[in-house]
Design a protein around this motif. Structure first.
Motif, PDB file in Angstrom:
ATOM      1  N   GLN A 170       0.826  -1.205   0.000  1.00 46.04           N
ATOM      2  CA  GLN A 170       0.000   0.000   0.000  1.00 46.04           C
ATOM      3  C   GLN A 170       0.864   1.261   0.000  1.00 46.04           C
ATOM      4  O   GLN A 170       0.563   2.240  -0.694  1.00 46.04           O
ATOM      5  N   ARG A 178       2.222   2.218  -3.320  1.00 42.58           N
ATOM      6  CA  ARG A 178       1.242   2.817  -4.239  1.00 42.58           C
ATOM      7  C   ARG A 178       0.884   4.244  -3.846  1.00 42.58           C
ATOM      8  O   ARG A 178       0.717   5.102  -4.709  1.00 42.58           O
ATOM      9  N   ARG A 179       0.779   4.508  -2.554  1.00 36.78           N
ATOM     10  CA  ARG A 179       0.428   5.845  -2.079  1.00 36.78           C
ATOM     11  C   ARG A 179       1.089   6.088  -0.731  1.00 36.78           C
ATOM     12  O   ARG A 179       1.374   5.158   0.017  1.00 36.78           O
ATOM     13  N   SER A 180       1.291   7.346  -0.422  1.00 33.48           N
ATOM     14  CA  SER A 180       1.857   7.692   0.873  1.00 33.48           C
ATOM     15  C   SER A 180       0.809   7.505   1.966  1.00 33.48           C
ATOM     16  O   SER A 180      -0.404   7.432   1.701  1.00 33.48           O
ATOM     17  N   LEU A 184      -0.098   9.721   4.049  1.00 33.78           N
ATOM     18  CA  LEU A 184      -0.959  10.898   4.027  1.00 33.78           C
ATOM     19  C   LEU A 184      -2.057  10.753   2.981  1.00 33.78           C
ATOM     20  O   LEU A 184      -3.231  11.082   3.232  1.00 33.78           O
ATOM     21  N   GLU A 185      -1.730  10.218   1.812  1.00 34.62           N
ATOM     22  CA  GLU A 185      -2.742  10.028   0.773  1.00 34.62           C
ATOM     23  C   GLU A 185      -3.800   9.011   1.209  1.00 34.62           C
ATOM     24  O   GLU A 185      -5.001   9.198   0.943  1.00 34.62           O
ATOM     25  N   TRP A 186      -3.379   7.934   1.875  1.00 35.22           N
ATOM     26  CA  TRP A 186      -4.361   6.966   2.383  1.00 35.22           C
ATOM     27  C   TRP A 186      -5.252   7.613   3.432  1.00 35.22           C
ATOM     28  O   TRP A 186      -6.457   7.343   3.488  1.00 35.22           O
ATOM     29  N   GLU A 190      -6.073  10.789   3.606  1.00 37.60           N
ATOM     30  CA  GLU A 190      -6.987  11.687   2.897  1.00 37.60           C
ATOM     31  C   GLU A 190      -8.119  10.920   2.214  1.00 37.60           C
ATOM     32  O   GLU A 190      -9.222  11.450   2.042  1.00 37.60           O
ATOM     33  N   ARG A 191      -7.858   9.664   1.838  1.00 30.02           N
ATOM     34  CA  ARG A 191      -8.886   8.833   1.215  1.00 30.02           C
ATOM     35  C   ARG A 191      -9.774   8.133   2.243  1.00 30.02           C
ATOM     36  O   ARG A 191     -10.662   7.358   1.879  1.00 30.02           O
ATOM     37  N   GLU A 211      -3.852  21.291   4.039  1.00 32.48           N
ATOM     38  CA  GLU A 211      -4.112  20.277   3.015  1.00 32.48           C
ATOM     39  C   GLU A 211      -5.280  19.390   3.401  1.00 32.48           C
ATOM     40  O   GLU A 211      -6.148  19.081   2.567  1.00 32.48           O
ATOM     41  N   LEU A 212      -5.350  18.965   4.660  1.00 31.99           N
ATOM     42  CA  LEU A 212      -6.439  18.097   5.088  1.00 31.99           C
ATOM     43  C   LEU A 212      -7.775  18.830   5.050  1.00 31.99           C
ATOM     44  O   LEU A 212      -8.820  18.232   4.760  1.00 31.99           O
ATOM     45  N   VAL A 218      -9.702  18.540   1.731  1.00 33.67           N
ATOM     46  CA  VAL A 218     -10.220  17.240   1.285  1.00 33.67           C
ATOM     47  C   VAL A 218     -11.711  17.157   1.587  1.00 33.67           C
ATOM     48  O   VAL A 218     -12.121  17.153   2.756  1.00 33.67           O
TER      49      VAL A 218
END
Length: 470
Positions: free
Chosen positions: A262, A265-267, A269-271, A273-274, A289-290, A293
């Motif tokens: 995982q 594929r993404r950092s 932080l990106e997980w 945010e998702r 940034e948060l 979102v």
């Protein structure tokens, strides 16, 4: 390796309650008298576009007279950028710097202390600034730069995945307040957020020096063998090994943590945010940034308590170049940039935890209508920050330790003797950065026997029936 003197430069005001400034042990150079000639100051800024824009407006508002102009310059932020600027003769008259730059700046006499200049201008930093903030930019018995921001590492958590009221209703170990939580309640929150059916994981802590340091300190360990002039990291010590044994089982719990696949594929932080991971660690710079979102609801908690309150953090300050042609005007601009109005303007962007205590309790920082709901966690965690020694080798030191720390988390089986070996390897690798002259040609420290204890060698065939720390 170059390291500077550590904590002797804290203002006397912080001890006896006066407003006296920190002073150098040597008489300061007299401030040159104004010449009446036009003055053009350069002001080096860092941060996001929004924060740099706020600093631009601060510069534009400076009223230094008709003959004074302030030009803002966006400084590169990669490691060694300030050194390159100074070597090229392009260091701005006034500039923002991270505490990690301070050792090089002082060693190379690239900055001039600010305590005398600010005291002459009536800046009351004895009452308006915390001891931690002033300590961070003190070296050689002087306040080298004026602290602007001091942002501790905290835990960000997704409030949809982790609901403390629901945890308590189920009889789970949830924190009673935002004042803190134990390793047990931190782990319970990670388990609560982990929902295989929805593809969510509980947490991620970077297996790096910065990621591990708050947990090591909290559990009674030490990151460095000396907090002022280290010659090595301290991961082979009994205290630090015991600290690692305290929190590694949670970070090695595969179902609760983001997997290596995982993270490729993404950092983390990106997980986050998702909405796919319950908790990550970070400083205040993540907030803007948060907030952008859509649908993400988050709050913050202190780093978990493992026996002591501890964290690390980012400290930024405003510095005066030693080469400025107009130190008096530069100091006047510094006073303007440090005013509550100026710092409040930058703070409203959302990234800065102001070192100015007046601004830190104002709506400029608290922003009560916006996430996170408990911003006081940042300001209350400042007192728990453990300042690293002033080094100009931070990047190389982190790189040297990184593969061994990653192995502590990723290795399928980690027996106690394996942890002992990895700790010794980290410390040896750190000596090659911090004290290479103390290493023998065979790679062993001068003060250790050349004979290697075979009990410290990793076994070629680990016992699969012994789960050890895994």
């Amino acid at each position: 390796m170059r390291t500077r003197g550590g904590l002797a430069a804290i203002c006397l005001a912080l001890v006896v309650g006066t407003t006296a400034a920190c002073t150098s042990s040597e008489d300061p150079e007299p401030t040159p008298e104004p010449t009446g000639e036009p003055v053009r100051l350069s002001f080096g800024t860092t941060g996001s576009d929004a924060e740099a824009g706020a600093w631009d407006r601060v510069a534009a508002d400076f009223d230094g007279g008709d003959d004074v102009t302030v030009d803002t310059v966006r400084l590169p932020e990669e490691v060694g950028a300030l050194e390159a600027q100074a070597d090229a003769g392009n260091l701005p008259d006034v500039f923002l710097a991270d505490r990690s730059d301070l050792a090089w700046l002082v060693e190379n006499e690239a900055v001039q202390p600010v305590d005398e200049l600010l005291d002459e201008r009536g800046v009351d930093f004895g009452d308006r600034y915390s001891r931690d903030a002033l300590q961070a930019f003190s070296s050689d018995n002087a306040l080298q730069c004026m602290p602007v921001g001091i942002s501790p590492m905290v835990v960000y958590y997704n409030t949809d995945l982790i609901d403390f009221d629901r945890m308590r209703a189920r009889g789970l170990d949830a924190p009673a307040s935002t004042n803190g939580w134990t390793l047990g309640s931190f782990a319970a929150a990670a388990e609560f957020a982990t929902r295989p059916g929805r593809g969510t994981r509980g947490l991620h802590i970077d297996p790096t020096l910065r990621g591990f340091a708050p947990l090591v300190y909290s559990a009674g360990g030490q990151v460095f063998d000396d907090e002022v002039e280290p010659s090595s990291l301290s991961f082979s010590s009994d205290e630090t090994r015991s600290a690692l044994e305290t929190f590694l089982p949670l970070l090695r719990n595969r179902p609760l943590n983001l997997t290596a696949d995982q993270l490729e594929r993404r950092s983390a932080l990106e997980w986050f945010e998702r909405g796919r991971v319950g908790m990550i660690a970070g400083t205040r710079e993540l907030v803007p940034e948060l907030r952008r979102v859509d649908g993400l609801r988050f709050d913050v908690m202190p780093m978990p308590f493992l026996g002591d309150d501890a964290t690390v953090g980012d400290v930024t300050g405003l510095c005066l170049s030693a080469e400025t042609k107009d130190p008096a005007v530069a100091a006047d601009f510094l006073v303007h940039a440090l005013s509550a109005e100026s710092i409040g303007r930058v703070t409203r962007v959302g990234e800065l935890v102001p070192a100015d205590l007046e601004v830190s309790v104002s709506d400029d920082f608290v922003q009560p209508a916006r996430q996170p709901r408990n911003p006081q966690v940042f300001t209350e965690s400042i007192r728990d920050i453990r300042l690293a020694p002033l080094l100009d080798t931070d990047g190389a030191l982190s790189d040297a330790a990184a593969p061994f720390l990653a192995e502590m988390v990723d290795e399928p089986v980690l027996a106690p003797e394996d942890l002992e070996v990895l700790g010794a390897e980290i410390d040896l690798a750190s000596r090659e950065v911090l004290s290479p002259d103390d290493i023998d040609l065979d790679g062993t420290p001068d003060d250790e026997d050349d004979d290697v204890d075979p009990g410290l060698l990793p076994s070629e065939e680990p016992d699969e029936d012994d789960p050890g720390l895994g």
